[in-house]
Enzyme design. Sequence first.
Site, short mmCIF file in Angstrom:
data_model
loop_
_atom_site.label_atom_id
_atom_site.label_comp_id
_atom_site.label_asym_id
_atom_site.label_seq_id
_atom_site.Cartn_x
_atom_site.Cartn_y
_atom_site.Cartn_z
N ARG A 155 0.87 -1.17 0.00
CA ARG A 155 0.00 0.00 0.00
C ARG A 155 0.91 1.23 0.00
O ARG A 155 2.02 1.19 0.52
CB ARG A 155 -0.91 0.03 1.22
CG ARG A 155 -1.85 -1.17 1.34
CD ARG A 155 -2.70 -1.04 2.60
NE ARG A 155 -3.67 -2.14 2.75
CZ ARG A 155 -3.43 -3.25 3.44
NH1 ARG A 155 -2.27 -3.39 4.07
NH2 ARG A 155 -4.35 -4.19 3.53
N LYS A 179 -2.45 -2.12 7.83
CA LYS A 179 -3.66 -1.62 8.47
C LYS A 179 -3.82 -2.23 9.85
O LYS A 179 -3.49 -3.40 10.06
CB LYS A 179 -4.88 -1.95 7.61
CG LYS A 179 -5.01 -1.09 6.35
CD LYS A 179 -6.31 -1.39 5.63
CE LYS A 179 -6.50 -0.47 4.43
NZ LYS A 179 -7.78 -0.75 3.72
N HIS A 247 -2.02 2.22 -5.98
CA HIS A 247 -2.80 1.03 -5.65
C HIS A 247 -2.99 0.13 -6.88
O HIS A 247 -3.21 -1.07 -6.73
CB HIS A 247 -4.16 1.43 -5.08
CG HIS A 247 -4.55 0.63 -3.88
ND1 HIS A 247 -3.78 0.56 -2.73
CD2 HIS A 247 -5.62 -0.18 -3.64
CE1 HIS A 247 -4.37 -0.22 -1.85
NE2 HIS A 247 -5.47 -0.69 -2.37
N ARG A 250 -0.37 -2.45 -6.74
CA ARG A 250 -0.70 -3.49 -5.74
C ARG A 250 -1.71 -4.47 -6.32
O ARG A 250 -1.57 -5.69 -6.19
CB ARG A 250 -1.23 -2.82 -4.48
CG ARG A 250 -1.73 -3.79 -3.40
CD ARG A 250 -2.07 -2.99 -2.14
NE ARG A 250 -2.91 -3.72 -1.21
CZ ARG A 250 -2.47 -4.54 -0.26
NH1 ARG A 250 -1.18 -4.77 -0.16
NH2 ARG A 250 -3.31 -5.13 0.57
N HIS A 273 -4.27 -9.14 4.02
CA HIS A 273 -5.72 -9.05 4.23
C HIS A 273 -6.13 -9.84 5.47
O HIS A 273 -5.67 -10.97 5.67
CB HIS A 273 -6.48 -9.60 3.02
CG HIS A 273 -6.42 -8.69 1.83
ND1 HIS A 273 -6.67 -9.12 0.54
CD2 HIS A 273 -6.14 -7.36 1.72
CE1 HIS A 273 -6.55 -8.11 -0.29
NE2 HIS A 273 -6.23 -7.04 0.39
N TYR A 282 -9.50 -10.65 -6.45
CA TYR A 282 -8.43 -10.79 -7.43
C TYR A 282 -8.54 -12.07 -8.25
O TYR A 282 -7.64 -12.39 -9.03
CB TYR A 282 -7.07 -10.76 -6.72
CG TYR A 282 -6.80 -9.44 -6.07
CD1 TYR A 282 -6.44 -8.33 -6.82
CD2 TYR A 282 -6.94 -9.30 -4.69
CE1 TYR A 282 -6.22 -7.11 -6.21
CE2 TYR A 282 -6.72 -8.07 -4.07
CZ TYR A 282 -6.36 -6.98 -4.84
OH TYR A 282 -6.14 -5.78 -4.24
#
Length: 315
Positions: A155, A179, A247, A250, A273, A282
């Site tokens: 990110r 995150k 992004h 990514r 994630h 994806y």
Amino acid sequence: MLIETAIVQFIETLRQSGRASPATISAYGHDLFAWSRFSQQRGQTEIAQIDRSSLRAYLMAERSRGVAIRSLRRHFAALRALYRHLQHDAPELRNPVQGLAMPRAEQRLPDWLTVDQARVLMQPTSTPGAAEDQKDFIRLRDQLILELLYSSALRVSELAGLNLGDLDYHGGAVRVLGKGHKERIVPVGQPAWAALRAYLALRPAMSAGEETALFINQRGRRLSVRSIQIRVKKLGETRLGQALHPHTLRHSAASHLLQSSGDLRAVQEFLGHAGIGTTAIYTHMDYQQLAQVYDQAHPRSRRDAQDTKHFEEKA
């Protein structure tokens, strides 16, 4: 109580409470009065006349005239807030919003580059040694930005937050703070390491004091997220002829890795994630690849030459 009266009182309460922004109050008012007009056309002017089927009919009518799902979810939120307000003063009031399913948000596939586009993007356009030290530094820094965004699927905030101490030279990896302040270790490809070594050779002369950030600007301080976005956008325009967002790299890395490996769980760990449902976006494939797999694997993908000839003769 009249529907319009209830809406006016609700909007005024929102204004006085200070719990909602002017933009939210305006949006709620717009949506609720639109619902009021729809209800009046159906002969429903009183709050007591509204039931779940009435609200469902309104949302369906809005959708049929082309209102986006995102806007419908805002309509739903406005109705829910209105009835929550009404029940505060009249707990016995029936709440038709309860049990009504909120419209599902539309899932957009992320932008991504093809493998060929990624290859073109990663190819430097300038000749090494042809510029001054500062220009060389910027060129090498920007190249490393592209390499790490794509090689390690970072990110932009993770990239900007990298420090020199996050580099694992022996293991060929980098430590990332993602995150929720979750730390993960991600691999770095050989081209990215080559770009890193070239960049680090010039970095000491450009750094200000004891700056620990990996990526620094011309003043020797940490490069901001916004600055990285601007640099990537310009590099995309120069090398691909299109504006590019960090992004997108990514997304591209995740897509290419998944298409090559088919290992969704590994890609989940790679991206950091929390749930595999986020990674599942994806699993898309470009049509060319899908058609190739279909032709190679599906028993009904194509007729043999004899069948084709017979069909053409009959036609």
